[in-house]
Design an enzyme around this catalytic site. Structure first.
Site, mmCIF file in Angstrom:
data_model
loop_
_atom_site.group_PDB
_atom_site.id
_atom_site.type_symbol
_atom_site.label_atom_id
_atom_site.label_comp_id
_atom_site.label_asym_id
_atom_site.label_seq_id
_atom_site.Cartn_x
_atom_site.Cartn_y
_atom_site.Cartn_z
ATOM 1 N N GLU A 282 0.831 -1.206 0.000
ATOM 2 C CA GLU A 282 0.000 0.000 0.000
ATOM 3 C C GLU A 282 0.872 1.265 0.000
ATOM 4 O OE1 GLU A 282 -2.941 -0.242 3.122
ATOM 5 O OE2 GLU A 282 -4.377 0.966 2.014
ATOM 6 N N HIS A 303 6.898 -26.751 -1.425
ATOM 7 C CA HIS A 303 6.239 -27.825 -2.169
ATOM 8 C C HIS A 303 5.136 -27.287 -3.076
ATOM 9 C CE1 HIS A 303 8.242 -31.207 -0.073
ATOM 10 N NE2 HIS A 303 8.559 -30.190 0.703
ATOM 11 N N LYS A 417 -13.845 1.221 -3.513
ATOM 12 C CA LYS A 417 -14.912 1.675 -2.609
ATOM 13 C C LYS A 417 -15.965 2.447 -3.393
ATOM 14 C CE LYS A 417 -12.104 2.309 1.538
ATOM 15 N NZ LYS A 417 -11.583 3.291 2.464
HETATM 16 O O1 PA5 Z 1 -3.056 1.664 5.888
HETATM 17 C C1 PA5 Z 1 -4.157 2.128 5.704
HETATM 18 O O2 PA5 Z 1 -4.396 3.341 5.814
HETATM 19 C C2 PA5 Z 1 -5.334 1.248 5.352
HETATM 20 O O3 PA5 Z 1 -4.951 -0.072 5.197
HETATM 21 C C3 PA5 Z 1 -6.400 1.321 6.428
HETATM 22 O O4 PA5 Z 1 -5.871 0.878 7.651
HETATM 23 C C4 PA5 Z 1 -7.617 0.485 6.049
HETATM 24 O O5 PA5 Z 1 -8.093 0.859 4.798
HETATM 25 C C5 PA5 Z 1 -8.729 0.648 7.081
HETATM 26 O O6 PA5 Z 1 -9.137 1.965 7.162
HETATM 27 P P1 PA5 Z 1 -9.911 2.516 8.407
HETATM 28 O O7 PA5 Z 1 -9.068 2.328 9.616
HETATM 29 O O8 PA5 Z 1 -10.161 3.955 8.102
HETATM 30 O O9 PA5 Z 1 -11.198 1.734 8.507
#
Ligand code: PA5
Length: 426
Positions: A282, A303, A417
């Site tokens: 990410e 494996h 989303k």
């Molecule tokens: O690293 C990040 O920002 C994301 O992975 C969030 O943690 C994830 O999308 C969850 O978001 P939120 O905590 O707003 O529900």
């Protein structure tokens, strides 16, 4: 903790990165790089005070009273850190062993009707509490799981008692979760504005569930502080192992190695790999760039994916996360008849055999032109987990800056989303 770069790059190759590395190190520590509003994690470990730790410990203790299960609701950075640490430190069979801490269950990371049905069905006659975590407070998956579990808990023990067994961890002012928590009087922790989800394991997001699961958060923080010092601004590039790892993976990326596999030889580290995968994927995967992070659990994947790694397209490298010493000792018994032909291993420790598998695999994969890096910790304990968390957080930020991407945003995550909400006619 050691970082071993087995491939021994040419000196010139490393030096080519040095000027940029110095600039990156300066920018990260002085919080002036792209996305600098999310660099609160840089000095987070050393800024945690005793009152905060005492409060988390007390909350965990009270929350754990009279419950057998704690359900952690969250997705991505809002649950992976806690799960990674709890799985790494727990007995592999903890869910089947009676002890005095609640068993930790997870929800909010999928929208599977079967999963949520089975979870609510399982908890129907159980004593449980909920920790709901969402920085934005608006993410669909955890919000949906929370609605279902909150309803169940209120049905089981009444609205008033339920509100005492729900803790919300969210933004200080924004989002539906904040509104819900205020309205229902839930105990609430704030996620600092300057710490993004995937960098939040050392905030209440990770620390509270880890503490409820019975682990020593003081030691985790102490390990992270040690790593914060080891990779501080005044530490030279050659001695900063987080920077060494970031440089090494970027040298390979420039050579066309687009996939990094984080390998473990201990199933307890599977979710640590998942946390790492999210952190790097990410943070780096944007603007058409970034190393693709994958994980492999060895021996299991030797494996299966072992074939590809040894012999498939040569665009991968491996980083092996290894543990010097196990906590326990188990030797191979000698068998009178030796029908299984294993007496050549008699009286040897299982871990000795695992280490030979590890070394043999490294030699084979390097023969197959897969560069291996090694990150070794002494033991799989709280201190070392704390070190690893901070090490990877820093290496990830450094690494993303080498390819000129902002490590702290996630514009791509919004795309699904939007489409999903359109379809759901939100
Ligand atoms: O690293 C990040 O920002 C994301 O992975 C969030 O943690 C994830 O999308 C969850 O978001 P939120 O905590 O707003 O529900």
């Amino acid at each position: 903790m050691k970082f071993n770069n087995y491939s021994k790059f040419e000196k010139a190759e490393c030096e080519a990165f040095h000027n940029k590395a110095k600039e990156i190190k300066y920018n990260v520590h002085n919080k002036i790089g792209d996305g600098n509003e999310f660099t609160g994690w840089v000095n987070l470990p050393s800024s945690i005070n005793k009152e905060f730790i005492d409060d988390i410990e007390l909350t965990a203790k009270n929350f754990a009273k009279n419950i057998d299960f704690a359900v952690v609701i969250g997705i991505g950075g809002s649950y992976l850190g806690a799960k990674a640490v709890i799985d790494a430190l727990n007995n592999s069979f903890s869910n089947f062993i009676k002890n005095d801490v609640p068993k930790i269950l997870y929800a909010g990371f999928n929208i599977s009707e079967d999963y949520l049905f089975e979870l609510t069905e399982f908890l129907k006659d159980k004593k449980f509490g909920i920790i709901v975590i969402s920085k934005s407070g608006t993410t669909l998956e955890p919000a949906l799981a929370f609605r279902l579990l909150k309803n169940l808990l209120e049905k089981n023990i009444g609205v008033e008692n339920a509100s005492k067994k729900i803790i919300a961890i969210t933004d200080k002012s924004r989002g539906a979760l904040k509104t819900l928590a205020t309205k229902n009087n839930y105990k609430t922790y704030e996620i600092p504005d300057n710490v993004g989800g995937r960098y939040s394991v050392l905030t209440p997001v990770g620390l509270l569930p880890i503490c409820i699961a019975g682990f020593d958060i003081k030691k985790i923080i102490a390990g992270a502080i040690e790593m914060e010092k080891t990779s501080a601004e005044n530490i030279a590039i050659e001695h900063d192992i987080a920077m060494q790892y970031a440089i090494s993976r970027n040298i390979l990326y420039k050579q066309g190695k687009k996939i990094e596999i984080l390998v473990n030889y201990n199933p307890k580290l599977h979710f640590f790999g998942e946390w790492w995968k999210q952190l790097f994927g990410e943070s780096e995967g944007k603007d058409g760039k970034g190393i693709f992070p994958a994980i492999a659990d060895f021996s299991t994947d030797l494996h299966s994916m072992g074939q590809y790694i040894q012999d498939g397209e040569r665009h991968i490298f491996e980083t092996v996360l290894s543990i010097e010493k196990p906590f326990n000792s188990l030797t191979v018994p000698k068998a009178e008849e030796n029908l299984d032909n294993l007496n050549f291993l008699a009286e040897k420790n299982v871990e000795f055999i695992n280490k030979q598998a590890q070394e043999g695999t490294r030699l084979a994969h390097e023969m197959g032109k897969v560069t291996n890096f090694n990150i070794e910790i002494e033991k799989l304990d709280e201190i070392n987990i704390g070190k690893l968390i901070y090490f990877f957080e820093k290496a990830c930020a450094y690494s993303a800056y080498f390819i000129d991407v902002n490590p702290f945003n996630q514009p791509g995550v919004e795309a699904y989303k939007q489409k999903m909400f359109q379809l759901l006619e939100k």
